[in-house]
Design a protein around this motif. Structure first.
Motif, PDB file in Angstrom:
ATOM      1  N   THR A  44       0.827  -1.206   0.000  1.00 12.13           N
ATOM      2  CA  THR A  44       0.000   0.000   0.000  1.00 12.13           C
ATOM      3  C   THR A  44       0.860   1.254   0.000  1.00 12.13           C
ATOM      4  O   THR A  44       0.616   2.201  -0.767  1.00 12.13           O
ATOM      5  CB  THR A  44      -0.924  -0.004   1.236  1.00 12.13           C
ATOM      6  OG1 THR A  44      -1.712  -1.181   1.213  1.00 12.13           O
ATOM      7  CG2 THR A  44      -1.815   1.208   1.232  1.00 12.13           C
ATOM      8  N   HIS A  84      -8.213   0.870  -0.598  1.00 11.77           N
ATOM      9  CA  HIS A  84      -8.986   0.078   0.362  1.00 11.77           C
ATOM     10  C   HIS A  84     -10.364   0.688   0.558  1.00 11.77           C
ATOM     11  O   HIS A  84     -11.348  -0.013   0.719  1.00 11.77           O
ATOM     12  CB  HIS A  84      -8.291   0.095   1.727  1.00 11.77           C
ATOM     13  CG  HIS A  84      -7.085  -0.766   1.833  1.00 11.77           C
ATOM     14  ND1 HIS A  84      -7.162  -2.119   1.829  1.00 11.77           N
ATOM     15  CD2 HIS A  84      -5.772  -0.469   1.949  1.00 11.77           C
ATOM     16  CE1 HIS A  84      -5.955  -2.629   1.940  1.00 11.77           C
ATOM     17  NE2 HIS A  84      -5.078  -1.645   2.015  1.00 11.77           N
ATOM     18  N   ASP A 156      -5.374  -1.176  -5.196  1.00 10.30           N
ATOM     19  CA  ASP A 156      -4.910  -1.800  -3.960  1.00 10.30           C
ATOM     20  C   ASP A 156      -5.935  -2.840  -3.531  1.00 10.30           C
ATOM     21  O   ASP A 156      -7.046  -2.504  -3.148  1.00 10.30           O
ATOM     22  CB  ASP A 156      -4.731  -0.726  -2.879  1.00 10.30           C
ATOM     23  CG  ASP A 156      -3.920  -1.248  -1.707  1.00 10.30           C
ATOM     24  OD1 ASP A 156      -3.448  -2.395  -1.784  1.00 10.30           O
ATOM     25  OD2 ASP A 156      -3.756  -0.505  -0.729  1.00 10.30           O
ATOM     26  N   GLU A 157      -5.562  -4.105  -3.603  1.00  8.27           N
ATOM     27  CA  GLU A 157      -6.447  -5.223  -3.253  1.00  8.27           C
ATOM     28  C   GLU A 157      -7.835  -5.067  -3.876  1.00  8.27           C
ATOM     29  O   GLU A 157      -8.830  -4.915  -3.165  1.00  8.27           O
ATOM     30  CB  GLU A 157      -6.552  -5.349  -1.729  1.00  8.27           C
ATOM     31  CG  GLU A 157      -5.184  -5.229  -1.086  1.00  8.27           C
ATOM     32  CD  GLU A 157      -5.007  -6.066   0.152  1.00  8.27           C
ATOM     33  OE1 GLU A 157      -5.846  -6.955   0.395  1.00  8.27           O
ATOM     34  OE2 GLU A 157      -4.011  -5.864   0.849  1.00  8.27           O
TER      35      GLU A 157
ATOM     36  N   ALA E 134      -2.834  -3.122   6.783  1.00 10.35           N
ATOM     37  CA  ALA E 134      -4.184  -3.685   6.785  1.00 10.35           C
ATOM     38  C   ALA E 134      -4.188  -5.123   7.297  1.00 10.35           C
ATOM     39  O   ALA E 134      -5.003  -5.493   8.147  1.00 10.35           O
ATOM     40  CB  ALA E 134      -4.771  -3.600   5.382  1.00 10.35           C
TER      41      ALA E 134
HETATM   42 MG   LIG Z   1      -2.132  -2.790   2.166  1.00 10.27          MG
END
Ligand SMILES: [Mg+2]
Ligand code: HEM
Ligand SMILES: Nc1ncnc2c1ncn2[C@@H]1O[C@H](COP(=O)(O)OP(=O)(O)OP(=O)(O)O)[C@@H](O)[C@H]1O
Ligand SMILES: Nc1ncnc2c1ncn2[C@@H]1O[C@H](COP(=O)(O)OP(=O)(O)OP(=O)(O)O)[C@@H](O)[C@H]1O
Ligand SMILES: [Mg+2]
Lengths: 204, 250, 232, 232, 204
Positions: A44, A84, A156-157, E134
């Motif tokens: 991140t 996120h 991001d993810e 996270a």
């Molecule tokens: Mg992350």
């Protein structure tokens, strides 16, 4: 195939810890850059650094062979950021949120409708965003990507909270974007199945 | 010229250089203050109106002047830190703030102690001098509170620098805007057209006190910056060499 | 592929989008507009209650109380200026949009004024009447309040940007902003008092207008810088 | 497997845990304690500034101003009472912990008082001195402020619980709380004024003590109910 | 094998929409209950309903053959809840957060240390939680599960943000918990590989 983005000699600190040093990366049109690494390895932070939200300790990021810092506004017009967090207002409904995005990005109504169709969100346009489930909210964040017409997608993810249909939708969208001459940087713990050449950066 | 500044901004160099200056500043400051205190308290003539009460001037005026000086130092180093990204100057700004707040506090205290016999009140709301000094104290507090609120040093540096600059723009405004209200407070006495309006027997000790306070302020500031630098560079090699015993720094 | 420049919106379109969104949000939850108003009304009724009702007294302290109430109402609403944007991730998106950030900051401050400052100005005559303020004083009060609330929204945006993400509530923000807002308060209250005494008011009004212009030109840049820093 | 009853903590251990955690949090960010204090100091300096300096005036309105400042400082800090718990998901955990929810609510209110009310009481003499309040008045002021701030923390916890998750900032909360807090303000300020005039103060003090007891017994249940509803 | 939890005739509305009606479920000791369904089908709402954070329109949930509402406090001592959000204070460090949990749940220091070891969090005890990534924060949330000694684990998308090691760790923990006679309700889009009998509830 031209170079979209590259970075050299990147070094990043968070608090006292050095997350990485002397990191290099490059992204060409039609390519996918996957950032891998276990939890806490700095994925991140790396993405935020590229986007200019964090400052690298050393090193430079180049975009279209300029330094990003030299034309930060132009660069911002060419990236779009999926984080996120959804990044939309929970009290506005889908349409109002996306209209706002269009205003910021100078896109038109027709495109907006097309995007809603594509993500099968048309049914949910009336509910305020806070009433949508976690996965539905992620889809709204995806809509921004399509709306923005930026060449570089930073994700991001992207699979967080998405069901299986959502998972393959994301892969499909990325494939199309790459075929269209865009580039994509993804940090994810889950495997990606995408048409297009893939580079990797591993952090640990 | 540029290399000089570059070298000055390098923490280890500054750390050593400051160590050399501190004793000098301290000695000069102490000497001036000693002279000023003795001359001011024992030899200066009593004021024909105020009697001995006026002698608090020897603390009041230097601290009032330093309270503004400290803000200027803080704002200028914050600006340098923000524009040229020199970490050392952020350290200077951070070190200057509490000192400035202390001197502001001192000026307020002594002024209000003085005000009791002079104006018959500890505090007078709406007097421009008094109010703007109080606002400056609040500006310092705001600066320090913002700093304390942010854990990350680099982030705290930058955010508080923005605040210091905004405050600097506002200081003249605060100063002039409150002048709207008529003042009880002394007008300019020292620096004004036609020379200082004060007897030389009172003036010289006062000047000595001002110089003395300034040098002591300088010594304190340098000392604080040294500790600040040491803390910020705690991971750097030179600090390890300094702190750990010989041969123990792997 | 699309040219990147295609994405660059005109300045005004981006600016208006932000203003429109924030006003729309306020429309969706009318509390944002109504609460500061009620607060304003309450504070100006609290004082007479706490200090005790004596009508010469009241007429005398009226302008001061109205101004303090306005200042507090504005301060209270400032805390949320960037907070929700920060929390839901919109702030990242605003910073990364191709719009120049100072423009966005200006738009946010303007929207804040439209939502809180303007209604306050419009409602202030009602409060003034309860303090037995004469009509010509009221018009002076409204003019000064207008300049004052605009400046407050702009100054406040700096403070809000500096403290966003710190979860400190309004107190830290107030601490940062009050010294800067004090001249507005002093001049505002003073000018209204002068008007009540039938004195010349132009100096005060000019000062407030000038202060407003100054914040209008400088605050957006400070806010933009602060936002980038706070969002790290 | 473990018996479920094993998990049941003693009442006092759960209560103390919550208090300790909140005080620890305040310790980690001392701003939470200091900011209301500064705010208190600032509001009490704003009024004289806005109203104009005249020292008989000031001595007269002193108690009122101190009380209003204390009330506002308490109100401002209330907003964050449950907000951060709501946002980071701790509120779910608190509600689902085996601790009775009213106990938890009481613990939160007590911690809030320790963090904001107590320091305010302790610092009030300083402000009182700038208003030239005599010493015996100051002690009455401190006693009434103690009862008053405890009641405010408890009442405020109800309001904070009702508005948590609405993202309305302090304004809505103040609106809900002010009517309930008004008697405290009126009696508090009035009692201090009486003390300044060397009049009997016991009636006012008794009223405030009784109000405090009343909120102490009822508020935790109201807060618990409000929390369950707000968190749906 | 005894019944831990069961629900009958459950019906839940969100806003105007009926998410499900006449839903039944049961969970015995040593069993895993997986809640499946696409995004927006009501998994999170269902879990919150069982925990008593939302009210079902009709139907009852039974725990140890009592109605949950009859002994809600006892029930709360027997469940532990892992939600989308971490539920810890970002300004406190790991140890302070978990000590607080211990106070609420009456567990002791030795257990706390054991849990930290188990989740390999011992290295991170000094940093305030907000500085953790996270995935690291998710691990802290997992620590609560182990600390609580409750029989029923309720987990909403436990794999969010976890890397591969984290993923298998969660599966391992669940398996152990089931072997130990506990029960577990999980809502997840990702496949679970767990030793123990599995029931499923599908929403759509
Ligand atoms: Mg992350
Ligand atoms: C709380 C009360 C007071 C405060 C906050 C205060 C503040 C200040 C400040 C800020 C200055 C520096 C002004 C400048 O250099 O521009 C100053 C200077 C001075 N003050 Fe005060 N003061 C207070 C009370 C008094 C009293 C009671 C007296 C004596 C009557 C006094 C006499 C002076 C003098 C003689 C100077 C030097 C003026 C000059 O040379 O410019 N002050 N004070
Ligand atoms: N307050 C509300 N008002 C109206 N509808 C709501 C509200 N809250 C949730 N919903 C709707 O209820 C449905 C279920 O939401 P829920 O969060 O339980 O889904 P979920 O199964 O957990 O989805 P996901 O996999 O995306 O997390 C969604 O379609 C959502 O739009
Ligand atoms: N403000 C901070 N201070 C100190 N350390 C920090 C700070 N922010 C992040 N870190 C540390 O930086 C590291 C990288 O965090 P980051 O969020 O980039 O990781 P990540 O690779 O995205 O992890 P995940 O897969 O869990 O999301 C973590 O170990 C975290 O503890
Ligand atoms: Mg869900």
């Amino acid at each position: 195939m031209t170079e979209l983005l590259s970075g050299s000699d990147l070094c990043l600190f968070r608090g006292d810890r050095c997350l990485f040093t002397a990191l290099e990366f490059a992204l060409n049109t039609g390519e996918l850059l996957v950032i891998e690494g276990p939890n806490g390895s700095g994925k991140t932070s790396f993405l935020r650094g590229i986007a200019g939200l964090l400052e690298f300790e050393t090193g430079t990021v180049r975009w279209s062979s300029k330094r990003v810092t030299d034309d930060y506004q132009g660069f911002r017009a060419d990236i779009v950021w999926l984080s996120h967090k959804v990044g939309c207002k929970a009290d506005l409904n889908l349409l109002e949120n996306l209209r706002f995005e269009s205003g910021l990005r100078a896109t038109d109504e027709a495109r907006l409708q097309a995007v809603l169709e594509r993500l099968s969100l048309s049914r949910l346009t009336e509910l305020p965003l806070r009433s949508l489930s976690a996965g539905q909210q992620r889809r709204v964040a995806l809509a921004r990507l399509l709306l923005a017409r930026a060449r570089i997608w930073m994700m991001d993810e992207p699979f967080t909270n998405l069901d299986k249909a959502g998972h393959s939708l994301v892969e499909e969208l990325i494939s199309e974007h790459l075929a269209d001459g865009g580039g994509c940087i993804v940090a994810s713990h889950q495997a990606l199945n995408v048409d297009g050449s893939t580079r990797r950066v591993s952090l640990q | 010229m540029w290399t000089f500044f570059h070298k000055l901004a390098s923490p280890p160099h500054f750390y050593d250089l400051a160590a050399k200056f501190i004793p000098w500043f301290g000695v000069i400051g102490a000497a001036c203050v000693a002279y000023g205190a003795i001359a001011g308290l024992f030899y200066a003539p009593a004021d024909y109106q105020q009697g001995d009460a006026f002698r608090i001037i020897y603390v009041h005026v230097p601290s009032a002047y330093l309270s503004m000086m400290a803000y200027m130092i803080m704002a200028v180093s914050a600006a340098i830190g923000l524009i040229w990204r020199i970490k050392l100057s952020h350290a200077v700004a951070a070190a200057a703030a509490p000192l400035g707040a202390w001197f502001t506090f001192l000026a307020l205290m002594t002024g209000s102690i003085w005000g009791r016999p002079m104006w018959g009140t500890w505090w007078e709301w709406g007097d421009p001098r008094l109010t703007s000094e109080l606002l400056m104290l609040f500006l310092y507090f705001g600066y320090m509170a913002l700093r304390a609120a942010i854990d990350d040093t680099t982030k705290a540096d930058k955010a508080s620098a923005v605040l210091a600059l905004v405050g600097a723009v506002n200081i003249p405004i605060i100063h002039f805007s409150v002048e709207w209200w008529s003042s009880l407070h002394q007008g300019a006495t020292l620096v004004r057209e036609g020379g200082p309006a004060i007897e030389t027997g009172m003036l010289y000790p006062l000047l000595a006190m001002i110089f003395g306070f300034t040098f002591i302020f300088g010594a304190l500031l340098l000392g604080r910056v040294r500790t600040e630098v040491l803390f910020r560079e705690r991971r750097a090699n030179w600090v390890r060499k300094l702190v750990l015993p010989e041969g123990d720094h792997a | 592929m699309n040219q990147p420049t295609l994405n660059m919106p005109s300045l005004s379109s981006g600016f208006l989008s932000v203003v429109r969104r924030d006003v729309l949000l306020a429309w969706k939850r009318p509390g944002d507009v109504l609460n500061p108003l009620f607060f304003f009304a309450m504070v100006s009724t609290l004082f007479p209650l706490a200090v005790g009702p004596s009508s010469e007294e009241l007429a005398f302290s009226g302008p001061g109380v109205v101004w303090v109430a306005a200042l507090l109402a504005a301060l209270l609403s400032l805390n949320s200026l960037f907070m929700s944007d920060f929390e839901d991730g919109s702030l990242d998106q605003l910073i990364l949009s191709p719009q120049p950030l100072p423009m966005t900051a200006l738009a946010k401050a303007l929207a804040h004024w439209l939502i809180t400052g303007l209604p306050l100005v419009l409602v202030s005559p009602l409060v003034a009447i309860t303090f037995q303020m004469p009509a010509q004083t009221i018009s002076v009060m409204m003019v000064t309040l207008t300049f004052g609330t605009v400046s407050l929204s702009l100054l406040g945006s700096i403070g809000a940007a500096l403290t966003v993400g710190l979860h400190r509530g309004t107190a830290l923000l107030s601490l940062l902003i009050l010294p800067l807002a004090m001249p507005i308060l002093i001049f505002g209250a003073r000018t209204v008092s002068l008007a009540a005494a039938d004195d010349a008011v132009s100096a005060g009004v000019y000062f407030l207008a000038a202060y407003c212009m100054l914040t209008l030109t400088l605050a957006p840049f400070a806010t933009a810088a602060a936002l980038r820093i706070s969002n790290e």
